[in-house]
Design a protein around this motif. Structure first.
Motif, PDB file in Angstrom:
ATOM      1  N   LEU A  69     110.675 -10.915  75.451  1.00 23.04           N
ATOM      2  CA  LEU A  69     111.967 -10.693  76.522  1.00 23.04           C
ATOM      3  C   LEU A  69     113.171 -10.776  76.267  1.00 23.04           C
ATOM      4  CD1 LEU A  69     111.533  -9.148  78.930  1.00 23.04           C
ATOM      5  CD2 LEU A  69     110.813 -11.050  80.431  1.00 23.04           C
ATOM      6  N   GLU A 115     106.219 -13.322  86.702  1.00 22.79           N
ATOM      7  CA  GLU A 115     106.897 -12.281  86.808  1.00 22.79           C
ATOM      8  C   GLU A 115     107.861 -13.070  87.242  1.00 22.79           C
ATOM      9  OE1 GLU A 115     107.198  -9.096  86.717  1.00 22.79           O
ATOM     10  OE2 GLU A 115     105.114  -9.757  85.816  1.00 22.79           O
ATOM     11  N   GLN A 139     100.483 -13.552  77.809  1.00 21.57           N
ATOM     12  CA  GLN A 139     102.093 -14.530  77.992  1.00 21.57           C
ATOM     13  C   GLN A 139     103.096 -14.774  77.253  1.00 21.57           C
ATOM     14  OE1 GLN A 139     100.358 -16.536  81.877  1.00 21.57           O
ATOM     15  NE2 GLN A 139      99.995 -14.433  82.673  1.00 21.57           N
ATOM     16  N   ASP A 189     104.996 -12.029  75.363  1.00 22.43           N
ATOM     17  CA  ASP A 189     105.897 -11.159  76.211  1.00 22.43           C
ATOM     18  C   ASP A 189     106.377 -12.074  76.562  1.00 22.43           C
ATOM     19  OD1 ASP A 189     103.235  -9.995  76.482  1.00 22.43           O
ATOM     20  OD2 ASP A 189     103.016 -10.196  78.907  1.00 22.43           O
ATOM     21  N   LEU A 190     106.860 -13.349  76.713  1.00 18.28           N
ATOM     22  CA  LEU A 190     108.242 -14.058  77.068  1.00 18.28           C
ATOM     23  C   LEU A 190     109.129 -14.244  76.020  1.00 18.28           C
ATOM     24  CD1 LEU A 190     107.495 -16.616  79.873  1.00 18.28           C
ATOM     25  CD2 LEU A 190     107.796 -14.279  79.996  1.00 18.28           C
ATOM     26  N   LYS A 225     109.647 -14.232  83.455  1.00 22.27           N
ATOM     27  CA  LYS A 225     110.315 -13.031  82.913  1.00 22.27           C
ATOM     28  C   LYS A 225     111.261 -12.908  83.848  1.00 22.27           C
ATOM     29  CE  LYS A 225     106.571 -10.553  83.336  1.00 22.27           C
ATOM     30  NZ  LYS A 225     105.896  -9.235  83.070  1.00 22.27           N
ATOM     31  N   SER A 226     111.715 -13.106  85.125  1.00 22.27           N
ATOM     32  CA  SER A 226     113.376 -12.925  86.018  1.00 22.27           C
ATOM     33  C   SER A 226     114.136 -13.736  85.493  1.00 22.27           C
ATOM     34  CB  SER A 226     112.343 -12.884  87.281  1.00 22.27           C
ATOM     35  OG  SER A 226     114.589 -12.783  87.721  1.00 22.27           O
TER      36      SER A 226
END
Length: 223
Positions: free
Chosen positions: A114, A75, A107, A110-111, A78-79
């Motif tokens: 993003l 998390e 994972q 996902d990054l 991601k932030s």
């Protein structure tokens, strides 16, 4: 034939400025050289972005050590991507593995999603993976644009055969960027053997974290 390009790993503002002034094509910004690099401070990133016009890629790595991350660390990654995107960086550098030492596809995807539309580089977490050619296909599937690797855990000279095969198998679908012990004293050999189009070096001579301007010029001379 297009000239190959050079990325310099920088751990402070001064290094990033020196890298640009001496012909680097891109800066990879990170903190904590002793652990192989972690996410740089946001304020540092903001200042570097104001001072340099060449491409600026930023490492996303919450800590040193292995590349298997807790839910909390994931998390955090991601932030950090979302925050750093607002600072107008040009790309991200990260890599996540599973406990069994293979690519954590979900994972990483996902990054990459993003970070979109900014390109992502999978860093030297790649060097510890046993089946590198399977991992290569996996990372193309994840949407990475570049793999930073020494071919083997040790350095680019030991890994030059693996690097050459990776470049061949990648077949322009992803950039294989040799890095890890890359210096002006060996870049000629590595370039001749691998035919890679992008190279990565810290250009640090001796102790400390400041890049050496003469080393950058010498590296560029081979490209």
């Amino acid at each position: 034939m297009k000239k190959a390009q050079l990325e310099i790993a920088c751990f402070n503002l001064e290094s990033a400025v020196i890298a640009q002034e001496n012909g680097a094509d891109r800066v990879e910004l990170c903190s904590n050289r002793t652990v192989g690099g972690t996410t740089p401070d946001f304020e540092l990133t903001k200042t570097v972005r104001k001072k340099i016009t060449i491409d600026l890629n930023v490492m996303i790595r919450p800590r040193g050590g292995d590349f298997v991350y807790s839910d909390f660390e994931f998390e955090q990654m991601k932030s950090e991507i979302l925050t750093l995107k607002k600072l107008h960086v040009d790309g991200f550098v990260f890599g996540i593995l599973n406990q069994d030492g293979i690519i954590n596809e979900q994972q990483n995807k996902d990054l990459v999603a993003l970070a979109n539309p900014l390109p992502c580089t999978f860093h030297r977490a790649f060097d510890g993976i046993e089946n590198k050619f399977q991992a290569l296909e996996s990372l193309i599937e994840c949407g990475f644009k570049t793999i930073l690797t020494s071919g083997k855990i040790t350095n680019v000279i030991d890994g030059s055969d693996v690097l050459a095969t990776l470049v061949e198998k990648a077949n322009n679908r992803i950039v294989i960027m040799p890095g890890g012990g890359l210096r002006s004293s060996n870049i000629g050999l590595v370039k001749e053997k691998t035919k890679a189009i992008f190279y990565h070096s810290s250009a640090v001579i001796g102790m400390g974290e400041l890049v050496n301007p003469e080393e950058i010029k010498a590296l560029k001379a081979y490209l």
